[in-house]
Design a protein around this motif. Structure first.
Motif, PDB file in Angstrom:
ATOM      1  N   TRP A 190      33.272  33.592  51.226  1.00 52.10           N
ATOM      2  CA  TRP A 190      33.678  33.324  49.844  1.00 52.10           C
ATOM      3  C   TRP A 190      33.175  31.941  49.434  1.00 52.10           C
ATOM      4  O   TRP A 190      33.307  30.974  50.191  1.00 52.10           O
ATOM      5  N   GLU A 191      32.646  31.868  48.223  1.00 51.87           N
ATOM      6  CA  GLU A 191      32.188  30.563  47.729  1.00 51.87           C
ATOM      7  C   GLU A 191      33.339  29.752  47.162  1.00 51.87           C
ATOM      8  O   GLU A 191      33.251  28.524  47.047  1.00 51.87           O
ATOM      9  N   THR A 192      34.412  30.446  46.760  1.00 44.68           N
ATOM     10  CA  THR A 192      35.624  29.748  46.317  1.00 44.68           C
ATOM     11  C   THR A 192      36.809  30.415  47.015  1.00 44.68           C
ATOM     12  O   THR A 192      36.667  31.495  47.596  1.00 44.68           O
ATOM     13  N   ASP A 193      37.961  29.758  46.955  1.00 48.28           N
ATOM     14  CA  ASP A 193      39.165  30.340  47.569  1.00 48.28           C
ATOM     15  C   ASP A 193      39.478  31.663  46.887  1.00 48.28           C
ATOM     16  O   ASP A 193      39.596  31.734  45.672  1.00 48.28           O
ATOM     17  N   PRO A 194      39.603  32.751  47.653  1.00 48.22           N
ATOM     18  CA  PRO A 194      39.827  34.068  47.025  1.00 48.22           C
ATOM     19  C   PRO A 194      41.101  34.123  46.175  1.00 48.22           C
ATOM     20  O   PRO A 194      41.187  34.975  45.278  1.00 48.22           O
ATOM     21  N   PHE A 195      42.054  33.251  46.449  1.00 48.45           N
ATOM     22  CA  PHE A 195      43.308  33.293  45.692  1.00 48.45           C
ATOM     23  C   PHE A 195      43.494  32.068  44.800  1.00 48.45           C
ATOM     24  O   PHE A 195      44.603  31.751  44.378  1.00 48.45           O
ATOM     25  N   VAL A 196      42.403  31.359  44.546  1.00 53.46           N
ATOM     26  CA  VAL A 196      42.388  30.328  43.498  1.00 53.46           C
ATOM     27  C   VAL A 196      41.319  30.774  42.503  1.00 53.46           C
ATOM     28  O   VAL A 196      40.149  30.412  42.623  1.00 53.46           O
ATOM     29  N   PRO A 197      41.717  31.601  41.525  1.00 54.60           N
ATOM     30  CA  PRO A 197      40.721  32.202  40.637  1.00 54.60           C
ATOM     31  C   PRO A 197      39.957  31.133  39.843  1.00 54.60           C
ATOM     32  O   PRO A 197      40.542  30.138  39.409  1.00 54.60           O
ATOM     33  N   VAL A 198      38.673  31.367  39.715  1.00 53.41           N
ATOM     34  CA  VAL A 198      37.797  30.391  39.062  1.00 53.41           C
ATOM     35  C   VAL A 198      37.038  31.074  37.934  1.00 53.41           C
ATOM     36  O   VAL A 198      36.429  32.130  38.136  1.00 53.41           O
ATOM     37  N   GLU A 199      37.092  30.477  36.736  1.00 56.23           N
ATOM     38  CA  GLU A 199      36.373  31.019  35.582  1.00 56.23           C
ATOM     39  C   GLU A 199      35.101  30.209  35.401  1.00 56.23           C
ATOM     40  O   GLU A 199      35.142  28.992  35.280  1.00 56.23           O
ATOM     41  N   GLN A 200      33.981  30.895  35.450  1.00 51.80           N
ATOM     42  CA  GLN A 200      32.699  30.215  35.218  1.00 51.80           C
ATOM     43  C   GLN A 200      31.962  31.021  34.169  1.00 51.80           C
ATOM     44  O   GLN A 200      31.544  32.152  34.446  1.00 51.80           O
ATOM     45  N   GLY A 201      31.812  30.460  32.973  1.00 51.91           N
ATOM     46  CA  GLY A 201      31.213  31.228  31.886  1.00 51.91           C
ATOM     47  C   GLY A 201      32.069  32.456  31.595  1.00 51.91           C
ATOM     48  O   GLY A 201      33.289  32.351  31.445  1.00 51.91           O
ATOM     49  N   GLU A 202      31.423  33.623  31.577  1.00 55.58           N
ATOM     50  CA  GLU A 202      32.134  34.869  31.244  1.00 55.58           C
ATOM     51  C   GLU A 202      32.802  35.486  32.470  1.00 55.58           C
ATOM     52  O   GLU A 202      33.408  36.535  32.379  1.00 55.58           O
ATOM     53  N   ARG A 203      32.621  34.873  33.606  1.00 57.58           N
ATOM     54  CA  ARG A 203      32.967  35.507  34.878  1.00 57.58           C
ATOM     55  C   ARG A 203      34.217  34.876  35.499  1.00 57.58           C
ATOM     56  O   ARG A 203      34.338  33.666  35.548  1.00 57.58           O
ATOM     57  N   LEU A 204      35.098  35.741  35.972  1.00 61.05           N
ATOM     58  CA  LEU A 204      36.290  35.260  36.671  1.00 61.05           C
ATOM     59  C   LEU A 204      36.217  35.756  38.113  1.00 61.05           C
ATOM     60  O   LEU A 204      36.150  36.964  38.369  1.00 61.05           O
ATOM     61  N   THR A 205      36.201  34.806  39.067  1.00 55.49           N
ATOM     62  CA  THR A 205      36.095  35.164  40.487  1.00 55.49           C
ATOM     63  C   THR A 205      37.453  35.064  41.164  1.00 55.49           C
ATOM     64  O   THR A 205      38.186  34.095  40.934  1.00 55.49           O
ATOM     65  N   GLY A 206      37.765  36.026  41.987  1.00 57.08           N
ATOM     66  CA  GLY A 206      39.031  36.013  42.733  1.00 57.08           C
ATOM     67  C   GLY A 206      39.331  37.409  43.229  1.00 57.08           C
ATOM     68  O   GLY A 206      38.935  38.400  42.599  1.00 57.08           O
ATOM     69  N   ARG A 207      40.019  37.492  44.384  1.00 59.95           N
ATOM     70  CA  ARG A 207      40.363  38.809  44.933  1.00 59.95           C
ATOM     71  C   ARG A 207      41.311  39.540  43.983  1.00 59.95           C
ATOM     72  O   ARG A 207      42.315  38.982  43.559  1.00 59.95           O
ATOM     73  N   GLY A 208      40.929  40.767  43.598  1.00 60.99           N
ATOM     74  CA  GLY A 208      41.746  41.578  42.690  1.00 60.99           C
ATOM     75  C   GLY A 208      41.339  41.443  41.232  1.00 60.99           C
ATOM     76  O   GLY A 208      41.870  42.150  40.370  1.00 60.99           O
ATOM     77  N   SER A 209      40.374  40.569  40.935  1.00 57.61           N
ATOM     78  CA  SER A 209      40.025  40.344  39.522  1.00 57.61           C
ATOM     79  C   SER A 209      39.515  41.622  38.871  1.00 57.61           C
ATOM     80  O   SER A 209      39.830  41.913  37.718  1.00 57.61           O
TER      81      SER A 209
END
Lengths: 468, 468
Positions: free
Chosen positions: B98-117
């Protein structure tokens, strides 16, 4: 004193010597017993010197030592016989299943129990008793044939250095006939001579499809499945008659003669009993051949193992990326292992669907089958000698397994004769290995007659080297 | 304020709420995260109360909790819609990828990264934005349809308690249509509706020959080899056209309609790209069908794994005593898993040679395929609603995998409609799962239109329950 009387009078000494040798745990496949294999070679060398062999040498190899001995006949035109056997033994695991210590040999009645008693120390040692009996009976100071012994120390480890040794020492080992004492008879009441072993070559087939395991929901049904491709390759190796369907597989197979088939058929074979031993509910194999023929004189393709994808508990719905099988081929005369290997590669290549590829890796060059010509003078002489020792007709058998004997015959360019008295129920390679002492004495008696007979035939022919 | 404007104005709140929920690591397959699955249910329950649902309940199961909510329409004749989704998530291994913590959701542009997103919290949550937008646009105090939500907590663990829950709570869950928001669209530029999932049943085939592994020299060629028997069973499962050759396998298969085939063919499918994704050098499958049809609308038999005998290094020349395979079958309407299981058992039995026996053990009752009738009013309404939200034509897709949706349709006796906006490249079940926020907003917009449309169609028909 005749041969039989001599042998009976020396039974006690013979057994005592064998017990001494059996006490040395010469397990060749276990590096911890390397020293014991050396000790075993030294024991044998000393014993052969005591017996009277003119030359006794321990031959070092890249691995464990062989023992070579030679005792020239008085007559320079006498034939030369090379006896092959081995002084190393199988491991003893599971040791807890032994009823007695595997390396403390125990004599109970006619039976001697201990690792190596039948395979092969007992059968090597009957030769020293046999040659002494032969000489005592004819009041000779030397054997009637030039007797050579090659007793290797790595047979139970696959004889990795035997071929090299044979090639390197070809001149020292030159002979007119090779006598092998490392096989079995039909049973204690049916003395027999082995007249052939199957050859063998084995491979691993690796089939590759998609580069990664794929989800069978997302991709299943639309990509090639290497496990299915392998199943096709393996299922296609036989036709519905149980014949190997690899094109060209039977090209060089020599059909066994009607005479030998007739002799095999005379063996008191009990298929029900055989199936109980195999713990199989049915016999199965190539149409047109009986069970003994299938395991002795017909070539086979056998799946020894296979694996692919998910093999753990529960489901895992993947298309596996690879599939693998181990396949071995038992060979008969005159199949060439290298040629069979090419046939197998060609077949696998031709049987693969698009999108999968395979590699076929053979574990080595393979081993040729070997067989004795039952009409040859050497086989006839050995059969007569055994018949005289056992006081009954001697039948012919074969063995379905494979051994280093083909290398002996091939490199030394001499015919093979099997004179051996092991039994299938001697539990060789298993706990509680034993040998029947009276059979070892019959082995000694057989070779005592055989050496005299070979020398007589040679003299009669006056051109010994052409006899064989 | 129209639906689209409402949604755009509430984007920030929506994303903030989703991030809060995604921070709860509700991994259902990991017992250590059991408490988090409960916390996730509680978060959702509170959120649904805040949104205005009249009834919100946490339903305990034998395992992890589901959330049920209901918001009745003002019009007692309005249709009832049940939305199905899940609030549990996949494990995060390998977490180091994972490039970011799976349970610390990160919004970059139009995209939201995180487990379960994307799978499935984002797609559950667009429903609360959608219903609020729908009500705001029509200035209602209640939704135009009676809206029920069932958000389970064990989907990623195989929904072990869903069937029981559906049967037990059938009355509370009664509905005219089930809307499932847990699938994907063709791609971001090609909005589409899933109209079917394949079913599945899987088994382990155990083939037994001789009771012990046998030496292939001594016995090879004369006893049945279970690995060869299994290879025959597996190879015989398909004919040379890639069709499943198990007798009766296709008996209940409903051919996909010409209309749907034509619509599937309009998808911008790039087989070369698909093969790159599959990392396969060739497509392969049932003759007469294209790749998408093979994975979506045709049943399959797939070997997932197999093993027998010697699988370690080097040769071991045995006839193995047993051989095993895992095989799964993807099913399509109207194949009954139980009937397919009988066909498979009968086939295996019939394909075995004498001397081997087999057991076929299925891991469970299997899952039926499910599909939506593309000519039904519910599918037409949903397709129109999505087209309006996406400002373009909406095509149809299917999924080759299997889910609990067939149980929903079967037990609740209601048609399924899939309204979902996930993408195949959302990396669900993999590291760096993400969702495209604009697509979640399109999902909200789609259901806002859909609820109004279903209510309008129902009023027009004046007999809502007959519509579906």
């Amino acid at each position: 004193m005749d041969v039989r009387t001599y042998i009976e009078r020396h039974r006690e000494t013979f057994v005592a010597e064998l017990k001494e040798w059996l006490a040395i745990p010469s397990v060749s496949s276990d590096p911890e017993h390397g020293g014991d294999v050396h000790a075993s070679a030294e024991w044998l060398a000393r014993h052969l010197e005591d017996v009277g062999f003119a030359t006794v040498e321990i031959w070092q190899t890249g691995g464990l030592p062989a023992v070579f001995a030679e005792w020239p006949a008085a007559d320079p035109d006498a034939p030369t016989v090379l006896v092959y056997g081995h002084h190393d033994v199988q491991p003893v695991d599971p040791v807890e299943e032994w009823e007695t210590d595997p390396f403390v040999p125990v004599e109970q009645g006619e039976r001697l129990t201990g690792r190596g008693s039948s395979d092969d120390k007992g059968q090597v040692l009957f030769h020293t008793l046999g040659v002494r009996a032969c000489m005592a009976a004819s009041e000779r100071q030397r054997p009637p044939v030039t007797l050579k012994l090659l007793v290797e120390g790595e047979e139970e480890a696959g004889s990795p250095n035997l071929t090299g040794l044979l090639e390197e020492r070809r001149d020292r080992l030159a002979c007119d006939v090779v006598v092998v004492s490392d096989t079995t008879m039909w049973d204690a009441d049916t003395p027999s001579m082995c007249v052939g072993l199957r050859g063998m070559t084995d491979c691993q087939i690796d089939v590759y499809g998609p580069e990664v395991d794929l989800h069978s929901g997302t991709f299943g049904g639309a990509v090639p499945n290497p496990a299915r491709a392998l199943a096709g390759v393996l299922a296609g190796m036989h036709d519905s008659d149980g014949r190997v369907a690899i094109p060209g597989f039977y090209d060089d197979v020599v059909e066994v003669s009607a005479d030998e088939r007739e002799l095999l058929a005379r063996l008191p074979f009990d298929e029900a009993e055989w199936l109980r031993t195999a713990r199989s509910t049915a016999a199965a194999g190539e149409a047109g051949y009986g069970t003994l023929e299938r395991v002795w004189v017909r070539p086979t393709a056998e799946i020894n193992g296979m694996w692919s994808g998910h093999t753990g508990a529960g489901p895992r719905t993947i298309v596996p990326s690879s599939a693998h099988a181990k396949v071995s081929f038992r060979l008969v005369p005159d199949q060439e292992p290298a040629r069979v290997q090419r046939r197998v590669r060609d077949y696998v290549e031709s049987a693969l669907p698009e999108g999968v590829r395979a590699t076929v890796g053979f574990s080595g060059p393979g081993v040729r089958a070997c067989s004795s010509d039952i009409t040859s003078p050497a086989v006839r002489a050995a059969r007569e000698a055994m018949s005289r020792a056992f006081d009954t007709e001697v039948l012919f058998t074969r063995e379905g397994g494979s051994g280093p004997e083909a290398a002996l015959a091939g490199i030394l360019e001499a015919p093979l004769v099997f004179v051996a008295v092991g039994l299938d129920d001697d539990r060789i390679h298993a706990p509680n290995e034993k040998v029947e002492v009276p059979l070892l004495l019959k082995g000694a008696e057989s070779v005592a007659y055989l050496w005299e007979d070979l020398a007589a035939r040679s003299r009669a022919a006056s051109m010994s080297n052409r006899l064989w």
